[in-house]
Design a protein around this motif. Structure first.
Motif, mmCIF file in Angstrom:
data_model
loop_
_atom_site.group_PDB
_atom_site.id
_atom_site.type_symbol
_atom_site.label_atom_id
_atom_site.label_comp_id
_atom_site.label_asym_id
_atom_site.label_seq_id
_atom_site.Cartn_x
_atom_site.Cartn_y
_atom_site.Cartn_z
ATOM 1 N N MET A 275 29.277 32.302 15.708
ATOM 2 C CA MET A 275 29.233 31.687 17.036
ATOM 3 C C MET A 275 28.154 30.621 17.073
ATOM 4 S SD MET A 275 28.601 33.426 20.768
ATOM 5 C CE MET A 275 30.314 33.897 20.893
ATOM 6 N N VAL A 276 28.424 29.519 17.784
ATOM 7 C CA VAL A 276 27.408 28.492 17.942
ATOM 8 C C VAL A 276 26.199 29.089 18.617
ATOM 9 C CG1 VAL A 276 26.876 26.309 19.019
ATOM 10 C CG2 VAL A 276 29.148 26.694 18.073
ATOM 11 N N ARG A 277 25.039 28.937 18.024
ATOM 12 C CA ARG A 277 23.844 29.596 18.526
ATOM 13 C C ARG A 277 23.286 28.838 19.713
ATOM 14 N NH1 ARG A 277 20.976 33.448 16.341
ATOM 15 N NH2 ARG A 277 22.087 33.174 14.380
ATOM 16 N N GLU B 46 45.696 30.572 14.621
ATOM 17 C CA GLU B 46 46.739 31.411 14.029
ATOM 18 C C GLU B 46 46.264 32.024 12.728
ATOM 19 O OE1 GLU B 46 51.538 31.102 13.206
ATOM 20 O OE2 GLU B 46 50.314 29.272 13.139
ATOM 21 N N ARG B 47 45.457 31.247 11.977
ATOM 22 C CA ARG B 47 44.961 31.726 10.690
ATOM 23 C C ARG B 47 43.487 32.078 10.801
ATOM 24 N NH1 ARG B 47 42.256 29.055 6.776
ATOM 25 N NH2 ARG B 47 42.656 27.049 7.832
ATOM 26 N N VAL B 48 43.154 33.308 10.527
ATOM 27 C CA VAL B 48 41.762 33.764 10.511
ATOM 28 C C VAL B 48 41.546 34.624 9.268
ATOM 29 C CG1 VAL B 48 41.419 33.674 12.997
ATOM 30 C CG2 VAL B 48 42.333 35.761 11.984
ATOM 31 N N PRO B 49 40.332 34.620 8.692
ATOM 32 C CA PRO B 49 39.202 33.798 9.144
ATOM 33 C C PRO B 49 39.305 32.369 8.620
ATOM 34 C CG PRO B 49 38.556 35.114 7.263
ATOM 35 C CD PRO B 49 39.969 35.501 7.575
ATOM 36 N N GLN B 50 38.618 31.453 9.259
ATOM 37 C CA GLN B 50 38.473 30.083 8.805
ATOM 38 C C GLN B 50 37.190 29.514 9.377
ATOM 39 O OE1 GLN B 50 40.917 26.925 10.643
ATOM 40 N NE2 GLN B 50 42.029 28.580 11.734
ATOM 41 N N GLN B 51 36.646 28.514 8.685
ATOM 42 C CA GLN B 51 35.398 27.909 9.107
ATOM 43 C C GLN B 51 35.665 26.578 9.790
ATOM 44 O OE1 GLN B 51 32.729 27.833 5.628
ATOM 45 N NE2 GLN B 51 31.600 29.521 6.585
ATOM 46 N N THR C 44 32.511 30.641 11.889
ATOM 47 C CA THR C 44 33.644 31.374 11.315
ATOM 48 C C THR C 44 34.508 31.953 12.424
ATOM 49 O OG1 THR C 44 32.372 31.933 9.344
ATOM 50 C CG2 THR C 44 34.338 33.241 9.787
ATOM 51 N N LEU C 45 35.758 31.523 12.453
ATOM 52 C CA LEU C 45 36.700 32.083 13.412
ATOM 53 C C LEU C 45 37.242 33.383 12.827
ATOM 54 C CD1 LEU C 45 38.694 28.916 14.573
ATOM 55 C CD2 LEU C 45 36.570 29.884 15.486
ATOM 56 N N LYS C 46 36.757 34.500 13.360
ATOM 57 C CA LYS C 46 37.163 35.816 12.868
ATOM 58 C C LYS C 46 38.297 36.412 13.690
ATOM 59 C CE LYS C 46 32.480 36.858 11.256
ATOM 60 N NZ LYS C 46 31.329 37.800 11.370
ATOM 61 N N GLU C 47 38.447 35.903 14.921
ATOM 62 C CA GLU C 47 39.465 36.422 15.825
ATOM 63 C C GLU C 47 40.404 35.296 16.239
ATOM 64 O OE1 GLU C 47 39.610 39.582 16.441
ATOM 65 O OE2 GLU C 47 37.637 40.163 15.641
ATOM 66 N N LYS C 48 41.622 35.641 16.601
ATOM 67 C CA LYS C 48 42.581 34.624 17.035
ATOM 68 C C LYS C 48 42.187 34.025 18.378
ATOM 69 C CE LYS C 48 46.527 36.226 14.362
ATOM 70 N NZ LYS C 48 47.965 36.612 14.377
ATOM 71 N N THR C 49 41.437 34.783 19.149
ATOM 72 C CA THR C 49 40.818 34.252 20.365
ATOM 73 C C THR C 49 39.326 34.519 20.267
ATOM 74 O OG1 THR C 49 42.768 34.619 21.753
ATOM 75 C CG2 THR C 49 40.654 34.433 22.874
ATOM 76 N N GLN C 50 38.539 33.456 20.297
ATOM 77 C CA GLN C 50 37.093 33.600 20.109
ATOM 78 C C GLN C 50 36.359 32.704 21.099
ATOM 79 O OE1 GLN C 50 35.994 34.388 16.077
ATOM 80 N NE2 GLN C 50 34.097 33.199 16.239
ATOM 81 N N GLN C 51 35.173 33.120 21.456
ATOM 82 C CA GLN C 51 34.424 32.438 22.521
ATOM 83 C C GLN C 51 33.153 31.791 21.984
ATOM 84 O OE1 GLN C 51 34.081 35.967 24.808
ATOM 85 N NE2 GLN C 51 35.945 35.570 25.966
ATOM 86 N N MET D 217 36.998 20.149 17.793
ATOM 87 C CA MET D 217 36.868 21.122 16.714
ATOM 88 C C MET D 217 37.253 20.438 15.407
ATOM 89 S SD MET D 217 38.309 25.034 16.435
ATOM 90 C CE MET D 217 40.004 24.609 16.869
ATOM 91 N N HIS D 218 36.400 20.617 14.377
ATOM 92 C CA HIS D 218 36.583 19.952 13.093
ATOM 93 C C HIS D 218 36.638 20.989 11.977
ATOM 94 C CE1 HIS D 218 35.359 16.269 15.219
ATOM 95 N NE2 HIS D 218 34.310 16.951 15.652
ATOM 96 N N PRO D 219 37.308 20.642 10.864
ATOM 97 C CA PRO D 219 37.248 21.543 9.703
ATOM 98 C C PRO D 219 35.851 21.517 9.080
ATOM 99 C CG PRO D 219 38.407 19.515 9.150
ATOM 100 C CD PRO D 219 38.157 19.479 10.633
ATOM 101 N N PHE D 220 35.457 22.634 8.520
ATOM 102 C CA PHE D 220 34.145 22.750 7.888
ATOM 103 C C PHE D 220 34.355 23.324 6.483
ATOM 104 C CE2 PHE D 220 29.903 23.753 6.882
ATOM 105 C CZ PHE D 220 29.045 23.230 7.849
ATOM 106 N N THR D 221 34.086 22.490 5.481
ATOM 107 C CA THR D 221 34.141 22.971 4.099
ATOM 108 C C THR D 221 32.710 23.202 3.632
ATOM 109 O OG1 THR D 221 34.297 20.650 3.394
ATOM 110 C CG2 THR D 221 36.361 21.895 3.585
ATOM 111 N N THR D 222 32.187 22.228 2.899
ATOM 112 C CA THR D 222 30.759 22.310 2.565
ATOM 113 C C THR D 222 29.923 21.636 3.641
ATOM 114 O OG1 THR D 222 30.973 20.297 1.226
ATOM 115 C CG2 THR D 222 31.185 22.431 0.096
#
Length: 455
Positions: free
Chosen positions: A1-3, A222-227, A252-259, A281-286
Motif C-alpha cells: 500500500m502507498v505509505r 484481474e491478475r494478482v499479484p502484480q506490481q 503489490t496488488l494482492k487482492e482483486k479489490t485493493q485500497q 496507475m503504471h506498471p512497475f518492473t524495476t
C-alpha cells in the motif's frame, strides 16, 4: 500500500469514520459482502468554509458478477446553514433531505426523502463557531452510464432550501481491468497499529490548503499479484501545472479489490482556479514506468477565489484600510514597516487571526465583513476621496448600516444634513456645504470607536 504519514490524534467527532485492517475496510454500512466498502464518514467534519451544503458522488465496484457499481453519496450540512433552537438546555436543529438520481434523458431513477436531527450542548458550536457539519452518507447501485444527482436540504426552522447537483459517470469496473475507482478526498487519517480512522473531505472546493489533504481510491485487477505504481497531477485545462507526485515504491496488488491512500502536496498560496486531479496507475518492473498508463481516474480540484485573494492583490492598500479596526496608527505603521512583502502579509494575517470569531474554521467572518463594508463604502459614499476615506464611509465601516436615516436642510438653507440613527439612540449628523455630496461629520467620534465584528 502507498505509505502515508499518520497525523495528529483526532477528536472523538472525527474518529471511527471508517476502519480497515490489513487492507480491508470494516464499515457498518457494508451491504455487499462481495466488495470492500469505502470509508464511512464521521458524524461531523471540522474546518468547513462555506455555509451551504456540499455533495460528493463516488463510484466503486459493486459485485464481481455483474456490471452494477456502488455509488456512495456524501452530504455535508454545515451548522451555519441550520437554525438551532434551545430546548431542554440543548440546542437542536432539524432538516429534511431529498435525493434524486436522473439519467441522461431526465428520467428519475431514484427519489428518497429523510429527516435528520442535530443537537449540541454548546451555543457557540451550534452557531458554527467550530465549523462543524453534519455528515450524511447513502449508498445506491447503478449500472454504467452518466447520471445527474440532485440533493436538496430544507431547514425546518428557517425554511431555507439549499440545493446542489452533481454529474457522475459510472464505469463498468469489471469490463476493462485493471481499473481505478472514483477519488475520495480525506482530510485526516489516524493510524492505530494496523487500523486507520479517517475523516472524508466533502466537495471539490479546497478551502483550507494549510492542512494536509489525502486521497483514497480503490484498484480493481484481474491478475494478482502484480506490481504497480501511481502518479498524480493537479493541472488546469490549458496544461498549467499546480503540483504533481509519484509513489515512492512499488505497490503489490494482492487482492482483486485493493485500497490506497496518497498524500497531496502543493505550493504555498497557490493560484485560485479550477483544476483537475488525475491519478494514473503504471506498471512497475524495476522502476516505475510513467510513460505507460494502465488506468486513470480524475475529479475536480477547485481553489476558490475568496475575498482574501482579491484583497491581497494590493496588500499595502489593504493594510492602510485597517485604520478603523486597529487601536492606533502605529499598528499600521508597524505592518507597513516590515522589510519584505512576505513579512507584511504574515503580520497582516496574524492581525486578523486574533480577531477571528471562529478560529477553528478556515473562514474568518470578521475579515470578510470588514472588507465587505469597505467595498460597499467605496461604491456608495465616494466623494472627493474614495468611499472608505469619507466620513460617511468611516461611520458605515465602524457601525454598519444605520437603523434610520433622516435628510433635511439647515435653518439657513445653505447646507444639506443627514442624520444616521443606530440602536441605543446613537446618532451621527453629516453636513454638506458644497452641494456636491461631500458630507462631513459634525461631531467627533466617540473615544475608542472602532470596528467590532457582530454576528
Amino acid at each position: 500500500m502507498v505509505r502515508c504519514i499518520p497525523i495528529r490524534t483526532l477528536s472523538m467527532t472525527g474518529l471511527l469514520a471508517g476502519l480497515f485492517t490489513a487492507g480491508v475496510l470494516t464499515s457498518a454500512i457494508a451491504q455487499q459482502p462481495q466488495r470492500i466498502p469505502p470509508p464511512q464518514p464521521a458524524a461531523a467534519q471540522p474546518g468547513d468554509m462555506s455555509s451551504t451544503i456540499r455533495v460528493d458522488a463516488l463510484a466503486f465496484r459493486g459485485s464481481l458478477f455483474d456490471d452494477k457499481a456502488r455509488v456512495d453519496l456524501y452530504l455535508a450540512v454545515p451548522y451555519q446553514s441550520m437554525e438551532f433552537q434551545e430546548y431542554n438546555k440543548m440546542f437542536a436543529a432539524q432538516y429534511r433531505v431529498t435525493m434524486a438520481i436522473r439519467d441522461t434523458v431526465g428520467r428519475k431513477l431514484l427519489d428518497t426523502t429523510f429527516t435528520r436531527q442535530v443537537a449540541e450542548a454548546d451555543y457557540g458550536t451550534s452557531r458554527g463557531k467550530t465549523g462543524k457539519a453534519d455528515i450524511v452518507q447513502r449508498s445506491f447501485t447503478l449500472r454504467p452510464g452518466t447520471y445527474r444527482i440532485e440533493v436538496t436540504v430544507t431547514d425546518q426552522f428557517s425554511r431555507r432550501d439549499y440545493t446542489q447537483t452533481k454529474t457522475l459517470t459510472v464505469s463498468d469496473f469489471n469490463d476493462e481491468l485493471p481499473a481505478l475507482s472514483s477519488i475520495l478526498y480525506v482530510s485526516e487519517i489516524e493510524q492505530r497499529g494496523s487500523r486507520y480512522s479517517i475523516t472524508p473531505f466533502i466537495g471539490d472546493a479546497i478551502w483550507n490548503l494549510e492542512n494536509p489533504l489525502f486521497i483514497f481510491f480503490e484498484t480493481y485487477a484481474e491478475r494478482v499479484p502484480q506490481q504497480v505504481g501511481f502518479s498524480w497531477k493537479i493541472a488546469q485545462k490549458d496544461g498549467r501545472l499546480l503540483s504533481s507526485g509519484v509513489s515512492g515504491s512499488a505497490e503489490t496488488l494482492k487482492e482483486k479489490t485493493q485500497q490506497h491512500f496518497m498524500r497531496l502536496t502543493y505550493p504555498p498560496r497557490p493560484t485560485a482556479g479550477t483544476y483537475s486531479l488525475t491519478v494514473r496507475m503504471h506498471p512497475f518492473t524495476t522502476v516505475l514506468d510513467t510513460n505507460e498508463t494502465v488506468s486513470m481516474t480524475t475529479r475536480p480540484f477547485i481553489i476558490p477565489r475568496t475575498a482574501t485573494t482579491a484583497i491581497l492583490s494590493d496588500l499595502n492598500r489593504a493594510i492602510r484600510q485597517l485604520r478603523y479596526v486597529v487601536p492606533s496608527q502605529s499598528d499600521i505603521d508597524q505592518i507597513l514597516g516590515a522589510p519584505t512583502e512576505a513579512d507584511r502579509q504574515a503580520l497582516f494575517e496574524d492581525f486578523w487571526k486574533k480577531l477571528d470569531p471562529t478560529p477553528n474554521t478556515t473562514r474568518n467572518e470578521a475579515f470578510e465583513d470588514y472588507y465587505a463594508r469597505i467595498e460597499y463604502a467605496n461604491k456608495v459614499y465616494k466623494s472627493y476621496n474614495e468611499g472608505w476615506l469619507t466620513d460617511m464611509g468611516m461611520i458605515y465601516i465602524i457601525y454598519g448600516e444605520p437603523m434610520n436615516i433622516e435628510r433635511y436642510t439647515s435653518q439657513t438653507g445653505s447646507a444639506l444634513l443627514v442624520r444616521w440613527t443606530y440602536p441605543n439612540s446613537q446618532t451621527f449628523t453629516f453636513e454638506d456645504n458644497t452641494g456636491f455630496g461631500d458630507y462631513r461629520l459634525r461631531s467627533a467620534l466617540p473615544p475608542g470607536a472602532r470596528y467590532q465584528y457582530k454576528r
